[in-house]
Design a protein around this motif. Structure first.
Motif, PDB file in Angstrom:
ATOM      1  N   ALA A  39       0.842  -1.198   0.000  1.00 37.29           N
ATOM      2  CA  ALA A  39       0.000   0.000   0.000  1.00 37.29           C
ATOM      3  C   ALA A  39       0.877   1.247   0.000  1.00 37.29           C
ATOM      4  O   ALA A  39       0.632   2.190  -0.758  1.00 37.29           O
ATOM      5  CB  ALA A  39      -0.908  -0.009   1.222  1.00 37.29           C
ATOM      6  N   LEU A  40       1.934   1.235   0.840  1.00 37.68           N
ATOM      7  CA  LEU A  40       2.850   2.377   0.871  1.00 37.68           C
ATOM      8  C   LEU A  40       3.544   2.521  -0.472  1.00 37.68           C
ATOM      9  O   LEU A  40       3.782   3.621  -0.952  1.00 37.68           O
ATOM     10  CB  LEU A  40       3.871   2.220   2.004  1.00 37.68           C
ATOM     11  CG  LEU A  40       3.259   2.238   3.422  1.00 37.68           C
ATOM     12  CD1 LEU A  40       4.321   1.962   4.469  1.00 37.68           C
ATOM     13  CD2 LEU A  40       2.563   3.566   3.703  1.00 37.68           C
ATOM     14  N   TYR A 100      -5.673  -7.356  -2.376  1.00 38.01           N
ATOM     15  CA  TYR A 100      -6.923  -6.694  -1.990  1.00 38.01           C
ATOM     16  C   TYR A 100      -6.727  -5.848  -0.742  1.00 38.01           C
ATOM     17  O   TYR A 100      -7.215  -4.724  -0.653  1.00 38.01           O
ATOM     18  CB  TYR A 100      -8.024  -7.731  -1.751  1.00 38.01           C
ATOM     19  CG  TYR A 100      -8.600  -8.276  -3.034  1.00 38.01           C
ATOM     20  CD1 TYR A 100      -9.626  -7.598  -3.683  1.00 38.01           C
ATOM     21  CD2 TYR A 100      -8.116  -9.442  -3.597  1.00 38.01           C
ATOM     22  CE1 TYR A 100     -10.150  -8.084  -4.862  1.00 38.01           C
ATOM     23  CE2 TYR A 100      -8.628  -9.931  -4.788  1.00 38.01           C
ATOM     24  CZ  TYR A 100      -9.649  -9.248  -5.416  1.00 38.01           C
ATOM     25  OH  TYR A 100     -10.163  -9.706  -6.582  1.00 38.01           O
ATOM     26  N   THR A 101      -5.992  -6.408   0.248  1.00 38.45           N
ATOM     27  CA  THR A 101      -5.785  -5.676   1.498  1.00 38.45           C
ATOM     28  C   THR A 101      -4.975  -4.407   1.243  1.00 38.45           C
ATOM     29  O   THR A 101      -5.233  -3.371   1.851  1.00 38.45           O
ATOM     30  CB  THR A 101      -5.072  -6.580   2.522  1.00 38.45           C
ATOM     31  OG1 THR A 101      -5.773  -7.823   2.580  1.00 38.45           O
ATOM     32  CG2 THR A 101      -5.065  -5.956   3.900  1.00 38.45           C
ATOM     33  N   ARG A 106      -4.585   1.364   1.324  1.00 36.12           N
ATOM     34  CA  ARG A 106      -4.318   2.592   0.567  1.00 36.12           C
ATOM     35  C   ARG A 106      -5.505   3.541   0.678  1.00 36.12           C
ATOM     36  O   ARG A 106      -5.352   4.748   0.941  1.00 36.12           O
ATOM     37  CB  ARG A 106      -4.064   2.270  -0.909  1.00 36.12           C
ATOM     38  CG  ARG A 106      -3.721   3.480  -1.748  1.00 36.12           C
ATOM     39  CD  ARG A 106      -3.400   3.075  -3.172  1.00 36.12           C
ATOM     40  NE  ARG A 106      -4.566   2.540  -3.858  1.00 36.12           N
ATOM     41  CZ  ARG A 106      -5.311   3.243  -4.705  1.00 36.12           C
ATOM     42  NH1 ARG A 106      -5.018   4.505  -4.963  1.00 36.12           N
ATOM     43  NH2 ARG A 106      -6.348   2.700  -5.298  1.00 36.12           N
ATOM     44  N   GLY A 107      -6.709   2.979   0.528  1.00 37.30           N
ATOM     45  CA  GLY A 107      -7.908   3.812   0.661  1.00 37.30           C
ATOM     46  C   GLY A 107      -7.988   4.447   2.043  1.00 37.30           C
ATOM     47  O   GLY A 107      -8.308   5.624   2.189  1.00 37.30           O
ATOM     48  N   GLY A 108      -7.653   3.631   3.065  1.00 35.31           N
ATOM     49  CA  GLY A 108      -7.707   4.112   4.449  1.00 35.31           C
ATOM     50  C   GLY A 108      -6.719   5.241   4.666  1.00 35.31           C
ATOM     51  O   GLY A 108      -7.032   6.246   5.320  1.00 35.31           O
ATOM     52  N   ILE A 109      -5.513   5.085   4.112  1.00 39.74           N
ATOM     53  CA  ILE A 109      -4.475   6.113   4.286  1.00 39.74           C
ATOM     54  C   ILE A 109      -4.897   7.398   3.593  1.00 39.74           C
ATOM     55  O   ILE A 109      -4.787   8.494   4.149  1.00 39.74           O
ATOM     56  CB  ILE A 109      -3.124   5.611   3.709  1.00 39.74           C
ATOM     57  CG1 ILE A 109      -2.571   4.491   4.582  1.00 39.74           C
ATOM     58  CG2 ILE A 109      -2.119   6.770   3.635  1.00 39.74           C
ATOM     59  CD1 ILE A 109      -1.299   3.846   4.064  1.00 39.74           C
ATOM     60  N   ARG A 133       2.029   7.648  14.160  1.00 38.48           N
ATOM     61  CA  ARG A 133       1.161   8.251  15.175  1.00 38.48           C
ATOM     62  C   ARG A 133      -0.101   8.882  14.599  1.00 38.48           C
ATOM     63  O   ARG A 133      -1.114   8.956  15.274  1.00 38.48           O
ATOM     64  CB  ARG A 133       1.937   9.327  15.936  1.00 38.48           C
ATOM     65  CG  ARG A 133       3.123   8.736  16.645  1.00 38.48           C
ATOM     66  CD  ARG A 133       3.519   9.554  17.820  1.00 38.48           C
ATOM     67  NE  ARG A 133       4.683   8.955  18.444  1.00 38.48           N
ATOM     68  CZ  ARG A 133       5.623   9.654  19.035  1.00 38.48           C
ATOM     69  NH1 ARG A 133       5.546  10.967  19.071  1.00 38.48           N
ATOM     70  NH2 ARG A 133       6.640   9.046  19.608  1.00 38.48           N
ATOM     71  N   ILE A 134      -0.038   9.357  13.355  1.00 37.84           N
ATOM     72  CA  ILE A 134      -1.202  10.065  12.810  1.00 37.84           C
ATOM     73  C   ILE A 134      -1.934   9.210  11.771  1.00 37.84           C
ATOM     74  O   ILE A 134      -3.142   8.991  11.872  1.00 37.84           O
ATOM     75  CB  ILE A 134      -0.783  11.409  12.142  1.00 37.84           C
ATOM     76  CG1 ILE A 134       0.105  12.210  13.077  1.00 37.84           C
ATOM     77  CG2 ILE A 134      -2.013  12.193  11.690  1.00 37.84           C
ATOM     78  CD1 ILE A 134      -0.558  12.709  14.348  1.00 37.84           C
ATOM     79  N   ILE A 135      -1.179   8.695  10.800  1.00 41.49           N
ATOM     80  CA  ILE A 135      -1.849   8.043   9.660  1.00 41.49           C
ATOM     81  C   ILE A 135      -2.374   6.648  10.008  1.00 41.49           C
ATOM     82  O   ILE A 135      -3.559   6.359   9.848  1.00 41.49           O
ATOM     83  CB  ILE A 135      -0.899   7.980   8.438  1.00 41.49           C
ATOM     84  CG1 ILE A 135      -0.513   9.410   8.012  1.00 41.49           C
ATOM     85  CG2 ILE A 135      -1.568   7.266   7.273  1.00 41.49           C
ATOM     86  CD1 ILE A 135       0.434   9.488   6.853  1.00 41.49           C
ATOM     87  N   LEU A 136      -1.485   5.771  10.490  1.00 40.22           N
ATOM     88  CA  LEU A 136      -1.896   4.370  10.672  1.00 40.22           C
ATOM     89  C   LEU A 136      -3.045   4.188  11.670  1.00 40.22           C
ATOM     90  O   LEU A 136      -3.978   3.427  11.383  1.00 40.22           O
ATOM     91  CB  LEU A 136      -0.690   3.495  11.044  1.00 40.22           C
ATOM     92  CG  LEU A 136       0.323   3.303   9.905  1.00 40.22           C
ATOM     93  CD1 LEU A 136       1.403   2.301  10.305  1.00 40.22           C
ATOM     94  CD2 LEU A 136      -0.354   2.843   8.620  1.00 40.22           C
TER      95      LEU A 136
END
Lengths: 217, 252
Positions: A39-40, A100-101, A106-109, A133-136
């Motif tokens: 995803a990253l 898929y995950t 990626r969508g979540g980030i 701390r912020i994104i995940l």
């Protein structure tokens, strides 16, 4: 329809569903581990990293899982790599769910508000700190509902393992149905077990969703 | 589209779907299509093989209008009972258990089963050599029971959808041995010497293969028995059997 047969087939079906649960859990864990870097990678500014992740995700989402399983189980021996049935199934299920995950993550980030990230940078946090701390933490909240679906799809996808000789729930059901000539009863029984597995999973995910988004209220 | 129109179109489509089942004079024959040389699908997509030739000869003798289709082996009997087709010509062995579910014609060939191994495994030429090994077999065949009877827990059994996939895994060395019909494997060994397969000593499961028909279709069963008698007497049977196996399979 013989209700008795549903009851009688249960012990054998339940025993074989251990393999179904096993395949689901392990492949989800391996898949999740591969998914985060993917995803990253999809979001990376590096052309090569982004290109690789893009190609990976599009291959595994764009071809049927059954074809991927056959490719690994029947295809690889042709070039000298013979994996046993269990490894082949686990490998294809893991690689598939990873794609898929990765898209779910990626969508979540991307759903994390840009302003929050900018403020975090302004506060002097470095990129790793912002990610951790912020994104995940927020990404998990955004991604959970979609990931719950993925878990359920994965439970059902393991049934394809029966096509390469594994005795999972579906494999056992097919064997019993062939022995008894009573497919209605046996597949009903197998269906009930899948239903219970899926239902308890979706309950669990709903509970986790409530917990993970508690701070937002 | 109005609701009424929609319902009419829907009913019309349902009738189109249902109509093939209404043709009463057509005999729908099913075979597996993955059991070379008895029945298989050739590269052109057509069914071929000993079973297919026999089915065609029987239909010709009965002057019946037949259709041939494929059906997965492990769902063969349930699909016959569900009236997906009327007749099974698929090298099905006549067993007591199957006779409880469906009726069979007189035998149309006799066969035995043997274990097959890879020559490069250098196993001793007896079944004791198979202890602790992995043996493959097609699911829902009589041979599946034979392994369990002979070895119990002493071997690992792997079951396959088709015999072809089982052969593939013996070649890939995922299996140490497999068991299947002897005429079938003999045909494979002769035509694929590169696979390096050989028979292990011993023959099991002397069985007769019959044509499967629903129990209530007694008239159809009689017709098939009569036609089978005719093609055996007039030499058609021997001709077909020789074409595929170089001998008659009606010898016990």
């Amino acid at each position: 329809m013989i209700l008795n047969l549903i009851y009688e087939s249960m012990p054998q079906l339940l025993k074989s569903s251990i393999l179904t649960i096993h395949l689901t859990c392990i492949s989800l864990i391996i898949g999740a581990c591969l998914a985060l870097p993917l995803a990253l990678g999809r979001l990376s500014k590096n052309r090569w990293v982004a290109g690789f992740s893009f190609a990976y995700v599009y291959y595994f989402r764009g071809t049927p899982l059954l074809v991927q399983i056959f490719l690994i189980y029947y295809g690889l021996p042709q070039i000298g790599l013979t994996l046993d049935a269990y490894t082949s199934a686990l490998l294809s299920l893991s690689l598939n769910t990873a794609a898929y995950t990765a898209e779910i993550i990626r969508g979540g980030i991307q759903a994390v508000a840009a302003g929050e990230i900018e403020s975090a940078h302004a506060m002097g946090l470095n990129r790793a700190q912002v990610l951790r701390r912020i994104i995940l933490p927020q990404m998990i909240g955004f991604a959970l509902p979609a990931y719950g679906n993925e878990i359920i799809l994965q439970i059902k996808a393991t049934s394809l393992a029966s096509t390469i000789t594994l005795m999972d729930l579906t494999g056992m059901a097919r064997t019993l149905a062939a022995e008894t000539y009573a497919p209605l009863e046996i597949f009903c029984a197998a269906g009930i077990i899948y239903l219970v597995m899926v239902f308890s999973t979706s309950k669990l995910v709903t509970w986790m969703e409530r917990r993970s988004t508690v701070y937002r209220c | 589209m109005s609701m009424k129109k929609f319902i009419l179109v829907f009913l019309g489509m349902m009738m189109l779907v249902a109509s093939p089942a209404l043709g009463a004079d057509k005999i729908r024959i099913a075979t597996e299509g993955a059991y070379s040389p008895f029945n298989y699908v050739n590269p052109k997509g057509e069914l071929e093989g000993f079973d297919v030739d026999i089915a065609k000869a029987l239909c010709e003798t009965m002057k019946a209008d037949c259709t041939l289709a494929t059906q997965d082996w492990d769902g063969m009997i349930p699909a016959l009972q569900a009236k997906k087709f009327d007749v099974i010509v698929a090298s099905m062995a006549i067993t007591e258990k199957r006779k409880q579910a469906i009726a069979f014609t007189n035998p149309y060939y006799y066969s035995v089963a043997s274990y097959v191994v890879r020559k490069d495994a250098n196993l001793a030429d007896n079944v004791e050599a198979l202890h602790g090994k992995t043996i493959g077999v097609q699911r829902a065949t009589i041979h599946e029971g034979t392994i369990k009877e002979m070895f119990g827990d002493k071997v690992t059994i792997k079951t396959y959808d088709t015999n072809e996939n089982c052969i593939l895994d013996l070649k890939n060395k995922r299996l140490d041995a497999m068991i299947a019909s002897r005429p079938l494997m003999a045909h494979f060994i002769t035509h694929h010497p590169d696979a390096g397969f050989s028979f292990l000593l011993g023959m099991y499961n002397p069985v007769a293969a019959g044509i499967g028909i629903r129990k209530e279709d007694t008239e159809l069963l009689e017709k098939f028995n009569a036609a089978l008698d005719t093609i055996i007497k007039n030499g058609t049977y021997d001709q077909i059997s020789t074409k595929w196996f170089g001998e008659s399979l009606l010898k016990k």
